[in-house]
Design an enzyme around this catalytic site. Structure first.
Site, PDB file in Angstrom:
ATOM      1  N   CYS A 126      -3.900   8.190   4.793  1.00 53.76           N
ATOM      2  CA  CYS A 126      -3.156   7.186   3.730  1.00 53.76           C
ATOM      3  C   CYS A 126      -4.023   7.292   2.665  1.00 53.76           C
ATOM      4  CB  CYS A 126      -3.054   5.696   4.307  1.00 53.76           C
ATOM      5  SG  CYS A 126      -4.606   5.083   4.909  1.00 53.76           S
TER       6      CYS A 126
ATOM      7  N   GLU B  65       0.990  -1.191   0.101  1.00 54.27           N
ATOM      8  CA  GLU B  65      -0.113   0.052  -0.062  1.00 54.27           C
ATOM      9  C   GLU B  65       1.037   1.253  -0.092  1.00 54.27           C
ATOM     10  OE1 GLU B  65      -1.525   3.117   0.431  1.00 54.27           O
ATOM     11  OE2 GLU B  65      -1.708   2.510   2.583  1.00 54.27           O
TER      12      GLU B  65
END
Length: 595
Positions: free
Chosen positions: A331, A297
């Site tokens: 994020c 990620e």
């Protein structure tokens, strides 16, 4: 009616009993976690506090990770930077513990989750304060990004985790009608995770929860920018594991720099990485040496698209939360704003109006809307992005100030900034900023908005706003990204049944949801005889060794009998298959008689 009435009664009775059963609370023990050494000393004065001044520039591998509060530069302490040999020892200990934990019951694993959930709910302020001190985020941002997300994940695992880890039966197909086909999910062993600094609590608990619930051990390297909090959060995990009788050393938190992370990748059975694309590529290269699965990620440059038919006041509030949460420390941050030309001026005006009310400061020193930037020297990077945009024609329409902070200001703050007249030649619209900057670009049509949003090397998430939900869905469906929110921002992550991850430079693989949980497993396909021992696998005579002369003719007929598109052709071929087998069997019996 007489037939259905008993079923209705049974159904109502079942629903009532289930509801009453839900009212019975689980017996969940409390755990004690020593926090005496992490609570801020309120009596400490500015004069006698230790102000840490980090060295600028890249540093060589050190034997300690120095920790400090980004908002005040107060020294917090240090953590050991583990050597590769020490990392391997941690993994070896975890591997031994996992062999015991692999046979644990789901009941025991659920109790572990309930103990954690109880502690988190009862100690929200403590958890958020520690996150705030270590990263500079506000208490509200910590509650949203650390507490709620983690509680949601735990609740989902309690509700559905076991169901998705049990064997899953699949169709066996036409040629295997006499078989049962299933998929089994077994623990991989030791799950490694290298996590970023932006959510120090959730980023530790997220991989740990999935790993432990699926029967694995977990070794997690926390960021050198948020090691202090990670070491305390580890105590919570240890106490909860001990309370359910889990083996020692099942979960490890390790600290250090690049060398520590590389050793972890080389030692575990799977690696989960949350960080930058550059480091992600190095993780992949290292993982290729042992051929372990990798989940990456790698951040994003999420598009925030606003059509002309929206409720502007509501969208502006969501836009501010998406851009400024934890000073951009999210994020899936909204970093590119595309607003329809018909409402562009009004949108910018409302953003600026709201920006003027934003208060910035050390998050624990008062009620502030925005805290500090966590990483050393990151403010300089943000200013360079702004300067590049201005050099290419962008215009700053609002920039906050820190006059109220006086002489206490440090480099870890960056003024909230609104910029217009931006385009895709500017680094600000292409590189991940991770800061409180709102660049706003206008568009004229849905097609143009889609084209602009897809013009990025990142592909993590997007948010699309329109008064016409079908229109927003249609736009989002054409955006090349892993997650999409319709008339909201980042809501996909709060639905923990959904997988989370991106494409392109945002990485690959998924955590969260069914996909993330099963990604911690060895996925094994199993086929067994359906009516054992009455019907067993027997190789048809024509294709037994040595094969018969008509073996291929038999195979041709068998294939058409199973997969032919015309039912009459399939029936004809089936008759031919039976005929060949019946002809073959008498010959075999005659051979045996002659012998």
């Amino acid at each position: 009616m007489a037939f259905w009435w008993p079923l209705v009664v049974l159904g109502v009775a079942f629903a009532v009993c289930r509801f009453l059963f839900m009212l019975i609370p689980h017996n969940v023990p409390s755990i004690e976690v020593d926090a005496s050494d992490v609570l801020e000393d309120r009596s400490q004065t500015k004069e006698n506090s230790y102000i840490y001044i980090p060295r600028k520039g890249k540093m060589a591998q050190a034997d300690k990770v120095q920790c400090y509060e980004p908002a005040t530069m107060k020294y917090l302490g240090f953590c050991e930077a583990l050597t590769p040999e020490e990392v391997k020892e941690h993994v070896a200990q975890a591997r031994d513990a996992q062999k015991i934990w692999a046979s644990s019951s789901f009941r025991q694993r659920r109790q572990f989750l309930r103990i954690l959930l109880k502690y988190i709910i009862e100690h929200q302020e403590l958890i958020c304060e520690i996150s705030s001190r270590d990263t500079g985020k506000t208490m509200v941002d910590a509650s949203l990004g650390e507490i709620m997300t983690t509680c949601e994940k735990i609740t989902w695992l309690l509700s559905e985790g076991e169901k998705w880890l049990k064997p899953e039966y699949r169709s066996s197909g036409r040629s295997m009608l006499h078989k049962r086909a299933k998929v089994e999910f077994h623990p991989l062993g030791v799950i490694g995770a290298i996590v970023s600094w932006n959510y120090p609590f959730h980023n530790v608990f997220n991989p740990m929860l999935a790993a432990v619930f699926s029967g694995n051990a977990a070794v997690i390297k926390v960021s050198e920018h948020a090691s202090w909090s990670g070491c305390f959060y580890f105590r919570i995990i240890q106490a909860a594991l001990a309370a359910v009788g889990a083996p020692d050393n099942l979960v490890h938190i390790i600290t250090g720099y690049a060398e520590t992370g590389q050793a972890l990748v080389s030692s575990v059975d799977k690696i989960i990485f949350v960080g930058s694309p550059g480091v992600g590529k190095m993780i992949m290269q290292k993982a290729s040496e042992t051929l372990i699965p990798v989940t990456l990620e790698l951040g994003g440059k999420d598009a925030f698209i606003v059509c002309e038919d929206v409720d502007l006041a509501t969208v502006v509030q969501v836009a501010m939360r998406g851009a400024l949460q934890s000073s951009g420390q999210n994020c899936a941050g909204a970093e590119r704003f595309y607003v329809h030309k018909d409402i562009f001026t009004a949108f910018v005006a409302q953003i600026v109006k709201l920006m003027k009310s934003i208060s910035v400061g050390p998050p624990l020193a008062g009620r502030y809307d925005m805290g500090a930037i966590c990483m050393q020297e990151h403010s300089e990077k943000l200013q360079n992005l702004v300067n590049d945009a201005q050099d290419k024609g962008a215009e700053i329409v609002f920039r906050g100030s820190f006059d109220h902070l006086g002489g206490d200001i440090v480099d870890q703050f960056f003024p909230p900034t609104v910029i217009v007249k931006v385009d895709h030649t500017m680094k600000l619209m292409q590189e991940e900023a991770f800061g409180p900057i709102i660049p706003i670009m206008k568009f004229s049509s849905d097609e143009e908005a889609i084209k602009l949003a897809n013009d990025s090397k990142y592909g993590l998430g997007c948010a699309v706003f329109s008064g016409n939900q079908k229109r927003a869905i249609a736009i989002a469906s054409q955006l090349h990204c892993g997650v999409a929110a319709i008339n909201d921002f980042a809501s996909t992550y709060m639905c923990q049944s959904l997988p989370f991850g991106g494409v392109k430079h945002s990485g690959f693989g998924r955590f969260a949801g069914v996909e993330g949980l099963r990604a911690c497993c060895l996925v094994k396909s199993v086929v067994v005889d359906r009516w054992w021992p009455f019907i067993k696998t027997v190789i048809p005579k024509p294709i037994q060794y040595p094969v018969a002369e008509n073996a291929f003719v038999f195979q041709e007929s068998l294939v058409e009998a199973l997969y032919g598109l015309n039912v009459w052709d399939r029936l004809r071929s089936l008759i031919n298959v039976v005929k060949i087998i019946s002809e073959q069997n008498p010959k075999s019996s005659n051979v045996k008689k002659n012998q």
